[in-house]
Design a protein around this motif. Structure first.
Motif, PDB file in Angstrom:
ATOM      1  N   ARG A   1      10.695   3.853   1.224  1.00  0.00           N
ATOM      2  CA  ARG A   1       8.818   5.094   1.808  1.00  0.00           C
ATOM      3  C   ARG A   1       9.465   6.249   1.856  1.00  0.00           C
ATOM      4  NH1 ARG A   1       6.871   4.515   7.071  1.00  0.00           N
ATOM      5  NH2 ARG A   1       8.802   2.662   8.006  1.00  0.00           N
TER       6      ARG A   1
ATOM      7  N   GLY B   1       6.625   6.313  11.610  1.00  0.00           N
ATOM      8  CA  GLY B   1       6.929   7.215   9.877  1.00  0.00           C
ATOM      9  C   GLY B   1       7.251   7.312   9.122  1.00  0.00           C
ATOM     10  N   SER B   2       7.060   7.380   7.496  1.00  0.00           N
ATOM     11  CA  SER B   2       7.449   7.739   6.856  1.00  0.00           C
ATOM     12  C   SER B   2       8.649   8.913   6.742  1.00  0.00           C
ATOM     13  CB  SER B   2       7.627   7.557   4.795  1.00  0.00           C
ATOM     14  OG  SER B   2       6.334   6.208   5.077  1.00  0.00           O
TER      15      SER B   2
ATOM     16  N   LEU C   1       9.591   6.067  -2.746  1.00  0.00           N
ATOM     17  CA  LEU C   1      10.222   7.452  -3.294  1.00  0.00           C
ATOM     18  C   LEU C   1      11.527   7.837  -3.794  1.00  0.00           C
ATOM     19  CD1 LEU C   1       8.106   8.969  -0.100  1.00  0.00           C
ATOM     20  CD2 LEU C   1       7.115   8.491  -2.297  1.00  0.00           C
TER      21      LEU C   1
ATOM     22  N   GLY D   1       0.802  -1.605   0.564  1.00  0.00           N
ATOM     23  CA  GLY D   1      -0.525   0.202   0.012  1.00  0.00           C
ATOM     24  C   GLY D   1       0.742   1.183  -0.106  1.00  0.00           C
ATOM     25  N   PHE D   2       1.783   1.013   0.537  1.00  0.00           N
ATOM     26  CA  PHE D   2       2.830   2.327   0.279  1.00  0.00           C
ATOM     27  C   PHE D   2       3.431   2.302  -1.021  1.00  0.00           C
ATOM     28  CE2 PHE D   2       2.787   1.264   5.006  1.00  0.00           C
ATOM     29  CZ  PHE D   2       2.956   2.523   5.804  1.00  0.00           C
ATOM     30  N   HIS D   3       3.972   3.582  -0.962  1.00  0.00           N
ATOM     31  CA  HIS D   3       4.958   3.679  -2.804  1.00  0.00           C
ATOM     32  C   HIS D   3       6.154   3.802  -2.231  1.00  0.00           C
ATOM     33  CE1 HIS D   3       0.042   4.637  -2.901  1.00  0.00           C
ATOM     34  NE2 HIS D   3       0.311   5.280  -4.052  1.00  0.00           N
TER      35      HIS D   3
ATOM     36  N   THR E   1      -2.816  12.518   4.614  1.00  0.00           N
ATOM     37  CA  THR E   1      -1.735  12.617   3.626  1.00  0.00           C
ATOM     38  C   THR E   1      -2.351  10.992   3.208  1.00  0.00           C
ATOM     39  OG1 THR E   1       0.380  12.858   4.774  1.00  0.00           O
ATOM     40  CG2 THR E   1       0.692  11.421   3.889  1.00  0.00           C
ATOM     41  N   PRO E   2      -2.940   9.527   3.491  1.00  0.00           N
ATOM     42  CA  PRO E   2      -3.678   8.660   3.038  1.00  0.00           C
ATOM     43  C   PRO E   2      -4.259   8.851   1.804  1.00  0.00           C
ATOM     44  CG  PRO E   2      -3.743   8.067   5.236  1.00  0.00           C
ATOM     45  CD  PRO E   2      -3.384   9.651   4.904  1.00  0.00           C
TER      46      PRO E   2
ATOM     47  N   TYR F   1      -2.100  10.479  -2.028  1.00  0.00           N
ATOM     48  CA  TYR F   1      -1.470   9.062  -1.980  1.00  0.00           C
ATOM     49  C   TYR F   1      -2.597   8.226  -3.151  1.00  0.00           C
ATOM     50  CZ  TYR F   1       2.966   9.594  -0.317  1.00  0.00           C
ATOM     51  OH  TYR F   1       4.184   9.950   0.025  1.00  0.00           O
TER      52      TYR F   1
HETATM   53  O1  C5P Z   1       4.381   6.737   6.892  1.00  0.00           O
HETATM   54  P1  C5P Z   1       3.249   7.462   6.925  1.00  0.00           P
HETATM   55  O2  C5P Z   1       2.584   6.925   8.464  1.00  0.00           O
HETATM   56  O3  C5P Z   1       3.659   8.312   7.812  1.00  0.00           O
HETATM   57  O4  C5P Z   1       2.188   6.899   6.274  1.00  0.00           O
HETATM   58  C1  C5P Z   1       0.721   7.600   6.508  1.00  0.00           C
HETATM   59  C2  C5P Z   1       0.523   7.199   4.653  1.00  0.00           C
HETATM   60  O5  C5P Z   1       0.910   7.489   3.900  1.00  0.00           O
HETATM   61  C3  C5P Z   1       0.205   5.742   4.550  1.00  0.00           C
HETATM   62  O6  C5P Z   1      -0.282   4.723   5.528  1.00  0.00           O
HETATM   63  C4  C5P Z   1       0.179   5.517   2.735  1.00  0.00           C
HETATM   64  O7  C5P Z   1      -1.349   5.635   2.843  1.00  0.00           O
HETATM   65  C5  C5P Z   1       0.623   6.865   2.294  1.00  0.00           C
HETATM   66  N1  C5P Z   1       2.188   6.665   2.394  1.00  0.00           N
HETATM   67  C6  C5P Z   1       2.711   6.288   0.857  1.00  0.00           C
HETATM   68  N2  C5P Z   1       3.608   6.314   0.612  1.00  0.00           N
HETATM   69  C7  C5P Z   1       4.741   6.160   0.922  1.00  0.00           C
HETATM   70  C8  C5P Z   1       4.661   7.028   2.228  1.00  0.00           C
HETATM   71  C9  C5P Z   1       3.183   7.600   2.554  1.00  0.00           C
HETATM   72  O8  C5P Z   1       1.488   5.868   0.007  1.00  0.00           O
HETATM   73  N3  C5P Z   1       5.993   6.225   0.427  1.00  0.00           N
END
Ligand code: C5P
Length: 303
Positions: free
Chosen positions: A156, A139-140, A32, A28-30, A182-183, A186
């Protein structure tokens, strides 16, 4: 030695000068290529001994900050305590100056700040690499809040390489009414890129060189945020804010991270003041803040 009465840590906000986003991963993450730059807007997190974990917050946006265990500061205290097999009995006070839910990593800053403050308060001396591991779990963006300066984040966004910065950059940040999730941003990126072959994210050599040489004009030409179209799609009114800033003389304008804060790169401190005044007068934002970069990462303040 007696335990300190309290430990205060100052933590900067960030702007993403390049945010290259790849396709959604199975988790589900991307992936980057995320070029972070710390800016001189700060939260301060103070940890003091308490019977149980509690949080308070002060500042203009304090009412928008959760004071329960969902706050990254609380989670940071819990994760650090769990690593050391102790109980997270601490009071965390957040003096909040970073815009809330604005794409400037304010929540991440509080996570990194609480981690460092608790580590000092509890006299743990946790190795830096373990602190960074805990940050990545939170968190990222949290590892960058700890290190500050400028860094390229891959994966991430949590796997960091420090970047050299050859001079100061001047910014104005326009704070929007309300936040953006944020989600959700994305998710909108995924919707907008459906059926598109999204390339592997890579850092721009031109942008890295602009940072290294401290060249504001070159940086202005290289700023890029792949989440901008998604943020504008969810919040179309941000287009007027971006236009107001460029018309007021900003060299470049972009959405900060997942927004809705917008960032304006300007020539110098004087230009920052005039662009901030024009943005506030334009009625396209709630308020405008000036800042410089780079800024140091999370720092324990002298008692
Ligand atoms: O890592 P963090 O908890 O800050 O991410 C919040 C949301 O942002 C994740 O649940 C996801 O939906 C999205 N996200 C993502 N790809 C990333 C960082 C965040 O899709 N590299």
């Amino acid at each position: 030695m007696t335990a300190p009465a309290g430990v205060t840590v100052r933590v900067p906000a960030k702007v993403n000068v390049q945010l290259a986003v790849g396709a959604a991963r199975p988790d589900g993450f991307h992936d980057l290529a995320n070029v972070f730059l710390a800016v001189s807007l700060y939260d301060e997190v103070t940890a003091t001994p308490a019977d149980e974990l509690t949080i308070t917050c002060e500042g203009p946006d304090a009412d928008k900050v959760p004071l329960d265990r969902t706050n990254l500061a609380a989670r940071a205290a819990e994760l650090l305590a769990a690593r050391h097999g102790i109980s997270p009995d601490v009071h965390l006070h957040i003096a909040k100056d970073i815009p809330v839910a604005g794409g400037m990593a304010g929540g991440s800053a509080d996570g990194a700040g609480a981690l460092l403050a608790c580590d000092a308060l509890w006299g743990l001396d946790t190795p830096r690499d373990v602190l960074l591991e805990i940050c990545a779990e939170l968190g990222s963006d949290v590892p960058f809040s700890l290190v500050g300066g400028a860094a390229l984040g891959i994966g991430r966004g949590e796997r960091l390489t420090a970047l050299p910065v050859g001079g100061a950059f001047h910014w104005v940040f326009a704070v929007a009414d309300g936040g953006l999730s944020t989600p959700a941003v994305y998710g909108e990126f995924d919707r907008l890129t459906e059926g598109v072959d999204v390339p592997e994210p890579t850092a721009s050599p031109v942008l890295l060189e602009a940072l290294r040489t401290g060249d504001t004009n070159a940086l202005a030409g290289a700023l890029a945020n792949d989440l901008q179209a998604a943020a504008l799609s969810l919040r179309p009114s941000l287009a007027a804010t971006l236009t107001a800033g460029t018309e007021a003389g900003a060299l470049a304008a972009l959405v900060s991270g997942s927004g809705p804060t917008t960032a304006f790169l300007v020539k110098d401190a004087e230009a920052a003041e005039s662009v901030a005044t024009a943005l506030t007068a334009s009625g396209t934002c709630r308020t405008a803040r000036v800042a410089t970069s780079p800024a140091p990462g999370a720092t324990v303040l002298p008692a």
